[in-house]
Design an enzyme around this catalytic site. Structure first.
Site, mmCIF file in Angstrom:
data_model
loop_
_atom_site.group_PDB
_atom_site.id
_atom_site.type_symbol
_atom_site.label_atom_id
_atom_site.label_comp_id
_atom_site.label_asym_id
_atom_site.label_seq_id
_atom_site.Cartn_x
_atom_site.Cartn_y
_atom_site.Cartn_z
ATOM 1 N N ASP A 9 68.909 9.159 46.172
ATOM 2 C CA ASP A 9 67.715 9.791 45.625
ATOM 3 C C ASP A 9 67.761 11.217 46.175
ATOM 4 O O ASP A 9 67.814 11.417 47.392
ATOM 5 C CB ASP A 9 66.504 9.011 46.147
ATOM 6 C CG ASP A 9 65.184 9.678 45.779
ATOM 7 O OD1 ASP A 9 65.203 10.835 45.305
ATOM 8 O OD2 ASP A 9 64.147 9.043 45.997
ATOM 9 N N ILE A 10 67.717 12.203 45.284
ATOM 10 C CA ILE A 10 67.933 13.591 45.730
ATOM 11 C C ILE A 10 66.855 14.041 46.720
ATOM 12 O O ILE A 10 67.112 14.905 47.568
ATOM 13 C CB ILE A 10 68.040 14.554 44.525
ATOM 14 C CG1 ILE A 10 68.771 15.826 44.947
ATOM 15 C CG2 ILE A 10 66.682 14.864 43.918
ATOM 16 C CD1 ILE A 10 69.349 16.612 43.811
ATOM 17 N N ASN A 23 61.530 22.249 33.900
ATOM 18 C CA ASN A 23 61.324 22.759 32.532
ATOM 19 C C ASN A 23 60.861 24.207 32.642
ATOM 20 O O ASN A 23 60.573 24.681 33.743
ATOM 21 C CB ASN A 23 60.338 21.881 31.757
ATOM 22 C CG ASN A 23 58.996 21.809 32.466
ATOM 23 O OD1 ASN A 23 58.374 22.844 32.759
ATOM 24 N ND2 ASN A 23 58.559 20.596 32.782
ATOM 25 N N GLY A 31 61.018 12.519 35.783
ATOM 26 C CA GLY A 31 62.394 12.493 36.306
ATOM 27 C C GLY A 31 62.536 13.082 37.698
ATOM 28 O O GLY A 31 61.674 12.901 38.554
ATOM 29 N N VAL A 32 63.624 13.823 37.910
ATOM 30 C CA VAL A 32 63.876 14.440 39.214
ATOM 31 C C VAL A 32 62.736 15.395 39.572
ATOM 32 O O VAL A 32 62.312 15.466 40.731
ATOM 33 C CB VAL A 32 65.167 15.301 39.186
ATOM 34 C CG1 VAL A 32 65.494 15.803 40.571
ATOM 35 C CG2 VAL A 32 66.332 14.529 38.650
ATOM 36 N N ASP A 33 62.282 16.121 38.567
ATOM 37 C CA ASP A 33 61.223 17.104 38.768
ATOM 38 C C ASP A 33 60.005 16.427 39.393
ATOM 39 O O ASP A 33 59.467 16.894 40.419
ATOM 40 C CB ASP A 33 60.886 17.691 37.385
ATOM 41 C CG ASP A 33 60.176 19.025 37.467
ATOM 42 O OD1 ASP A 33 60.045 19.530 38.594
ATOM 43 O OD2 ASP A 33 59.760 19.553 36.414
ATOM 44 N N SER A 116 69.914 17.997 32.968
ATOM 45 C CA SER A 116 69.800 17.736 31.521
ATOM 46 C C SER A 116 70.200 16.334 31.079
ATOM 47 O O SER A 116 70.097 16.015 29.896
ATOM 48 C CB SER A 116 70.642 18.749 30.698
ATOM 49 O OG SER A 116 69.943 19.956 30.547
ATOM 50 N N GLY A 118 68.910 13.454 31.695
ATOM 51 C CA GLY A 118 67.864 12.436 31.588
ATOM 52 C C GLY A 118 67.050 12.676 30.325
ATOM 53 O O GLY A 118 67.550 12.547 29.207
ATOM 54 N N TYR A 120 66.290 15.314 28.856
ATOM 55 C CA TYR A 120 66.866 16.321 27.957
ATOM 56 C C TYR A 120 68.088 15.838 27.177
ATOM 57 O O TYR A 120 68.624 16.563 26.340
ATOM 58 C CB TYR A 120 67.172 17.620 28.723
ATOM 59 C CG TYR A 120 65.934 18.477 28.978
ATOM 60 C CD1 TYR A 120 64.675 18.098 28.493
ATOM 61 C CD2 TYR A 120 66.021 19.676 29.686
ATOM 62 C CE1 TYR A 120 63.540 18.883 28.725
ATOM 63 C CE2 TYR A 120 64.901 20.469 29.915
ATOM 64 C CZ TYR A 120 63.659 20.056 29.432
ATOM 65 O OH TYR A 120 62.544 20.846 29.647
HETATM 66 N N1 AR6 Z 1 67.459 11.706 42.420
HETATM 67 C C1 AR6 Z 1 68.603 11.996 41.774
HETATM 68 N N2 AR6 Z 1 68.724 11.911 40.441
HETATM 69 C C2 AR6 Z 1 67.638 11.520 39.728
HETATM 70 C C3 AR6 Z 1 66.393 11.209 40.331
HETATM 71 C C4 AR6 Z 1 66.336 11.327 41.749
HETATM 72 N N3 AR6 Z 1 65.213 11.055 42.422
HETATM 73 N N4 AR6 Z 1 65.523 10.862 39.350
HETATM 74 C C5 AR6 Z 1 66.183 10.948 38.174
HETATM 75 N N5 AR6 Z 1 67.463 11.332 38.394
HETATM 76 P P1 AR6 Z 1 65.773 14.333 34.322
HETATM 77 P P2 AR6 Z 1 66.554 16.580 32.591
HETATM 78 C C6 AR6 Z 1 68.558 11.589 37.425
HETATM 79 O O1 AR6 Z 1 65.125 13.656 33.190
HETATM 80 O O2 AR6 Z 1 67.318 15.698 31.710
HETATM 81 C C7 AR6 Z 1 61.404 16.576 33.522
HETATM 82 O O3 AR6 Z 1 60.205 16.067 32.987
HETATM 83 C C8 AR6 Z 1 68.416 10.995 36.055
HETATM 84 O O4 AR6 Z 1 68.932 9.661 36.071
HETATM 85 O O5 AR6 Z 1 65.060 14.364 35.612
HETATM 86 O O6 AR6 Z 1 67.141 17.892 32.990
HETATM 87 C C9 AR6 Z 1 61.387 18.090 33.637
HETATM 88 O O7 AR6 Z 1 60.105 18.595 33.924
HETATM 89 C C10 AR6 Z 1 69.242 11.924 35.210
HETATM 90 O O8 AR6 Z 1 70.628 11.544 35.232
HETATM 91 O O9 AR6 Z 1 66.074 15.887 33.971
HETATM 92 C C11 AR6 Z 1 61.875 18.509 32.287
HETATM 93 O O10 AR6 Z 1 60.805 18.529 31.359
HETATM 94 C C12 AR6 Z 1 69.142 13.269 35.906
HETATM 95 O O11 AR6 Z 1 68.554 12.988 37.169
HETATM 96 C C13 AR6 Z 1 62.853 17.464 31.908
HETATM 97 O O12 AR6 Z 1 62.462 16.282 32.628
HETATM 98 C C14 AR6 Z 1 68.298 14.295 35.178
HETATM 99 O O13 AR6 Z 1 67.215 13.683 34.520
HETATM 100 C C15 AR6 Z 1 64.271 17.822 32.332
HETATM 101 O O14 AR6 Z 1 65.168 16.855 31.859
#
Ligand code: AR6
Length: 323
Positions: A9-10, A23, A31-33, A116, A118, A120
């Site tokens: 988990d990052i 975003n 997600g990560v954000d 991107s 997840g 995106y």
């Molecule tokens: N640690 C590491 N990786 C993670 C974690 C974590 N805690 N949680 C999810 N991932 P995403 P995006 C992975 O959707 O596609 C947000 O709402 C996940 O499995 O977080 O760039 C923003 O505000 C995936 O492989 O980011 C934007 O609106 C990767 O992280 C939008 O999502 C990225 O998934 C950005 O979308």
């Protein structure tokens, strides 16, 4: 190891900077954000409000607040449509801009999620390839420890084709293990040097000197022969400078098998030369473990990209090359 792929988990990463897949508003999301904002606390959102958003492909930096990381680098990945809308260039730019910011803030360790990939919608295998390509290019010229953090195993996938090719290669070699083993023992008993190949005494003397050579001496000789600099070699091997200096200064240094192999890959040695280098460190390539067979698969195809090899090793649950 300058680039490492880890499953975590990052928000738990103890690094100088974690990268957030944000975003354009920089005001949080899922997600990560969401995870980063939750773990960092409301002060992070307060600082983000002062930044005036961020364009896709760009990056901005804030403090890490309650995170173990000192900084958060917020970057905005492209929304994936069909791959024909400049998505790749934008995603590359996210990694480049984030790395430049990390460097400008003297970060020695940085952790990236797969931006991107997840919400995106960027295909995960392609997103990973972009990450590896840009980061490894950066690391050729910069000293930094970079982690790509993969959240779950399912998120991490090398292409189906490569996976099935390697799986098939492993299968074939396990099937032939018995025969190969016999060949192996015959080869071990054969003379180390074929004298007919060395008509000139000079060549023979040189060859004999090489037999007594230690791992460290062989490594340095090969670096010279390949016309590489030390830095080119250890960077391409994904080995950090300190470990390389240790090997350089200790003629009897015995590296681990993954380290020895990382150098063989970096020097683009043939299979025979790789075996020779491994022997110097007290190891051999064996057909009774997947790790060795995967390495052999890549060397025999002339593919010396250590990061691709590591992707494959990771996919097959093997330890990775490098320090
Ligand atoms: N640690 C590491 N990786 C993670 C974690 C974590 N805690 N949680 C999810 N991932 P995403 P995006 C992975 O959707 O596609 C947000 O709402 C996940 O499995 O977080 O760039 C923003 O505000 C995936 O492989 O980011 C934007 O609106 C990767 O992280 C939008 O999502 C990225 O998934 C950005 O979308």
């Amino acid at each position: 190891m300058p680039l490492e792929i880890v499953r975590n988990d990052i928000t738990k990463m103890k690094v100088d900077a974690v990268v957030n897949a944000a975003n354009e508003s920089l005001l949080g999301g899922g997600g990560v954000d969401g995870a980063i904002h939750y773990a960092a606390g409301v002060e992070l959102l307060e600082e983000c409000r002062t930044l005036g958003g961020c364009k896709t492909g760009k990056a901005k930096i804030t403090g890490g607040y309650k995170l173990p990381a000192k900084y958060v680098i917020h970057t905005v990945g492209p929304i994936y449509e069909d791959g024909k809308h400049g998505e790749k260039a934008l995603l590359e730019s996210c990694y480049r801009e984030s790395l430049a910011l990390a460097k400008a803030h003297d970060c020695e360790t940085v952790a990236f999620p797969l931006i991107s990939s997840g919400v995106y919608g960027y295909p995960k295998d392609q997103a990973l390839k972009v990450a590896i390509d840009v980061i490894s290019e950066f690391l050729l010229k910069n000293e930094m420890m970079v982690y790509i953090v993969i959240f779950d195993k399912a998120a991490y996938k090398i292409s189906e084709k490569l996976f099935s090719d390697i799986a098939e290669y492993i299968d074939d070699n396990y099937v032939h293990e018995h025969t190969k083993y016999l060949c192996g023992s015959i080869r071990m008993n054969a003379p180390m040097i074929s004298y007919t190949n060395f008509e000139k005494t000079d060549d023979l003397a040189a060859k004999l000197r090489q037999i007594d050579e230690s791992f460290s001496q062989m490594l340095l000789r090969k670096i010279d022969e390949k016309g590489m600099t030390d830095a080119e070699c250890y960077k391409k091997a994904n080995i950090d400078r300190k470990l390389f200096s240790k090997i350089r200064s200790d003629i009897n240094y015995k590296p681990s098998k993954p380290t020895a192999l990382a150098f063989a890959i970096s020097l683009e040695l043939s299979l025979a030369e790789t075996e020779e280098m491994l022997r110097k460190a007290g190891f051999a390539l064996s057909h009774s473990n997947k790790f060795d067979i995967i390495i052999e698969y890549f060397i025999s195809r002339g593919n010396y990209n250590i990061f691709e090899i590591n992707e494959a090793l990771f996919a097959f649950d093997q330890s990775l090359l490098g320090a």
